[in-house]
Design a protein around this motif. Sequence first.
Motif, mmCIF file in Angstrom:
data_model
loop_
_atom_site.group_PDB
_atom_site.id
_atom_site.type_symbol
_atom_site.label_atom_id
_atom_site.label_comp_id
_atom_site.label_asym_id
_atom_site.label_seq_id
_atom_site.Cartn_x
_atom_site.Cartn_y
_atom_site.Cartn_z
ATOM 1 N N VAL A 277 0.863 -1.182 0.000
ATOM 2 C CA VAL A 277 0.000 0.000 0.000
ATOM 3 C C VAL A 277 0.900 1.233 0.000
ATOM 4 N N ALA A 278 0.606 2.163 -0.908
ATOM 5 C CA ALA A 278 1.411 3.377 -0.993
ATOM 6 C C ALA A 278 0.505 4.605 -0.988
ATOM 7 N N PHE A 279 0.918 5.623 -0.244
ATOM 8 C CA PHE A 279 0.234 6.910 -0.196
ATOM 9 C C PHE A 279 1.224 7.988 -0.618
ATOM 10 N N GLU A 280 0.797 8.932 -1.423
ATOM 11 C CA GLU A 280 1.636 10.070 -1.821
ATOM 12 C C GLU A 280 1.150 11.304 -1.068
ATOM 13 N N PHE A 281 2.078 11.948 -0.307
ATOM 14 C CA PHE A 281 1.742 13.141 0.459
ATOM 15 C C PHE A 281 2.419 14.373 -0.146
ATOM 16 N N ASP A 282 2.190 15.514 0.473
ATOM 17 C CA ASP A 282 2.689 16.765 -0.113
ATOM 18 C C ASP A 282 4.142 17.052 0.228
ATOM 19 N N GLY A 283 4.779 16.201 1.018
ATOM 20 C CA GLY A 283 6.179 16.420 1.334
ATOM 21 C C GLY A 283 6.716 15.367 2.282
ATOM 22 N N ASP A 284 8.036 15.407 2.513
ATOM 23 C CA ASP A 284 8.706 14.398 3.329
ATOM 24 C C ASP A 284 8.221 14.416 4.777
ATOM 25 N N GLU A 285 8.078 15.610 5.351
ATOM 26 C CA GLU A 285 7.688 15.708 6.759
ATOM 27 C C GLU A 285 6.280 15.153 6.979
ATOM 28 N N THR A 286 5.374 15.480 6.080
ATOM 29 C CA THR A 286 4.010 14.959 6.184
ATOM 30 C C THR A 286 4.011 13.441 6.069
ATOM 31 N N ALA A 287 4.837 12.916 5.186
ATOM 32 C CA ALA A 287 4.921 11.462 5.030
ATOM 33 C C ALA A 287 5.423 10.806 6.309
ATOM 34 N N ARG A 288 6.437 11.385 6.936
ATOM 35 C CA ARG A 288 6.961 10.798 8.179
ATOM 36 C C ARG A 288 5.896 10.793 9.276
ATOM 37 N N THR A 289 5.155 11.881 9.383
ATOM 38 C CA THR A 289 4.082 11.954 10.381
ATOM 39 C C THR A 289 3.037 10.876 10.130
ATOM 40 N N ASN A 290 2.639 10.729 8.895
ATOM 41 C CA ASN A 290 1.583 9.779 8.561
ATOM 42 C C ASN A 290 2.054 8.335 8.610
ATOM 43 N N ALA A 291 3.338 8.099 8.430
ATOM 44 C CA ALA A 291 3.846 6.733 8.558
ATOM 45 C C ALA A 291 3.586 6.215 9.964
ATOM 46 N N ASP A 292 3.854 7.031 10.971
ATOM 47 C CA ASP A 292 3.640 6.615 12.357
ATOM 48 C C ASP A 292 2.150 6.416 12.642
ATOM 49 N N THR A 293 1.344 7.403 12.224
ATOM 50 C CA THR A 293 -0.091 7.337 12.512
ATOM 51 C C THR A 293 -0.731 6.140 11.838
ATOM 52 N N ARG A 294 -0.443 5.947 10.577
ATOM 53 C CA ARG A 294 -1.109 4.895 9.811
ATOM 54 C C ARG A 294 -0.601 3.508 10.189
ATOM 55 N N ALA A 295 0.638 3.428 10.677
ATOM 56 C CA ALA A 295 1.120 2.150 11.205
ATOM 57 C C ALA A 295 0.308 1.750 12.424
ATOM 58 N N THR A 296 -0.013 2.730 13.265
ATOM 59 C CA THR A 296 -0.843 2.459 14.445
ATOM 60 C C THR A 296 -2.242 2.019 14.032
ATOM 61 N N LEU A 297 -2.844 2.749 13.096
ATOM 62 C CA LEU A 297 -4.204 2.428 12.660
ATOM 63 C C LEU A 297 -4.282 1.049 12.015
ATOM 64 N N ALA A 298 -3.279 0.700 11.215
ATOM 65 C CA ALA A 298 -3.306 -0.565 10.484
ATOM 66 C C ALA A 298 -3.099 -1.772 11.376
ATOM 67 N N ARG A 299 -2.730 -1.529 12.630
ATOM 68 C CA ARG A 299 -2.548 -2.642 13.575
ATOM 69 C C ARG A 299 -3.689 -2.727 14.582
ATOM 70 N N GLY A 300 -4.768 -1.985 14.329
ATOM 71 C CA GLY A 300 -5.859 -1.933 15.292
ATOM 72 C C GLY A 300 -7.190 -2.371 14.725
ATOM 73 N N PRO A 301 -8.280 -1.955 15.389
ATOM 74 C CA PRO A 301 -9.627 -2.307 14.944
ATOM 75 C C PRO A 301 -9.922 -1.770 13.550
ATOM 76 N N ALA A 302 -10.913 -2.385 12.889
ATOM 77 C CA ALA A 302 -11.284 -1.998 11.525
ATOM 78 C C ALA A 302 -12.760 -1.621 11.474
ATOM 79 N N PRO A 303 -13.146 -0.521 12.124
ATOM 80 C CA PRO A 303 -14.547 -0.112 12.065
ATOM 81 C C PRO A 303 -14.981 0.157 10.625
#
Length: 351
Positions: A277-303
Amino acid sequence: MPRRLWVVAAVVIALVVAAGGYLWWRQDDRTSSFAWAVDHAPGGTQRLSWTDWAAVRQHEHAALSTRSSAADVRRFLDRAYDDDLTSTSALVTSAPVLQQRYGFSPASADWELFSQSYQGAVVMLHLPSSVDLDDVADHLGDLGYREPDDPDGVWLGGEDLLARISPSLTGELQYVALDRGDDLVLTSDSAAFLGVAMDAVQGHGATVTGLDGVVDDAGEPLAAAVYSGDYACGALAMAHAGAADQTAAKRLLAAAGEVNPYSAFAMSDQPDGTVRVAFEFDGDETARTNADTRATLARGPAPGQGGTFPDRFTVTSVTARGSLVVMRLKPRPDASVLSDLSTGPVLFATC
């Protein structure tokens, strides 16, 4: 010129020519079939669905050709469906009739790209050189399609013709165009949009933009779903879920951290059995932030999907690479990750 010098000069020239040819080949080789197909999709495309039929046949150990029976094609497609490798195709229900009456089908095609936009939809099918497009043209004529004056023009069919041929045919086969230069068959439910798609393929019209990063990351997938950011944010939105699931999603998002909109999204079945799965963001910093957040979400519940994401897959890695966030997922046995999660609502794909 002395003979020895003449021989040396000839060798140098030969090496330069060979090197030039090698460099040209390497440059051409860097473009995957997937990337080439996407690069030739019509401008404004919002959603693309890719199926590498040659690779899927190899995966299923299916030795098929244009001479195979419709029953053999059905058995192949049933096995591929069980392995979650057919959900991206627009031609599965039509495949037996295509095999019997059109001269091409998933049994013989190299690959298929189904492109959808607000202007129209088109199926692009690449055929191997062993399939003669003149034979395909003969089949179309025999079926009742009206031949165009221009060899690159649109063969006119329509709803009534498809109904006479078979009720199992998708409406995307109402109109057909043949690009002999690139061994392509293009089909659509709109004659006008099919002309637009042919212009894009042949370099005379606008082609899709903004998807290069997520498409290149996917490499040569067996199957893939690619969305523009705007489309993904609508199609995969938690707003499609029930009220209780939306409330649960808000709590999970608040606990996980910041999420941001993305400009492109791709999910693909890889030859090694993983899902990427790949997401394209508006820059490197935004990508780093979302890598952490989405890693957490992808390991949790799936409402909105039911259960949890770990019920479906193990997260092998989540990395930020430039403006891309890339997830590698290992599906659980019998889990249909691509077909399940390429349609919304999906929490970790939220904008």
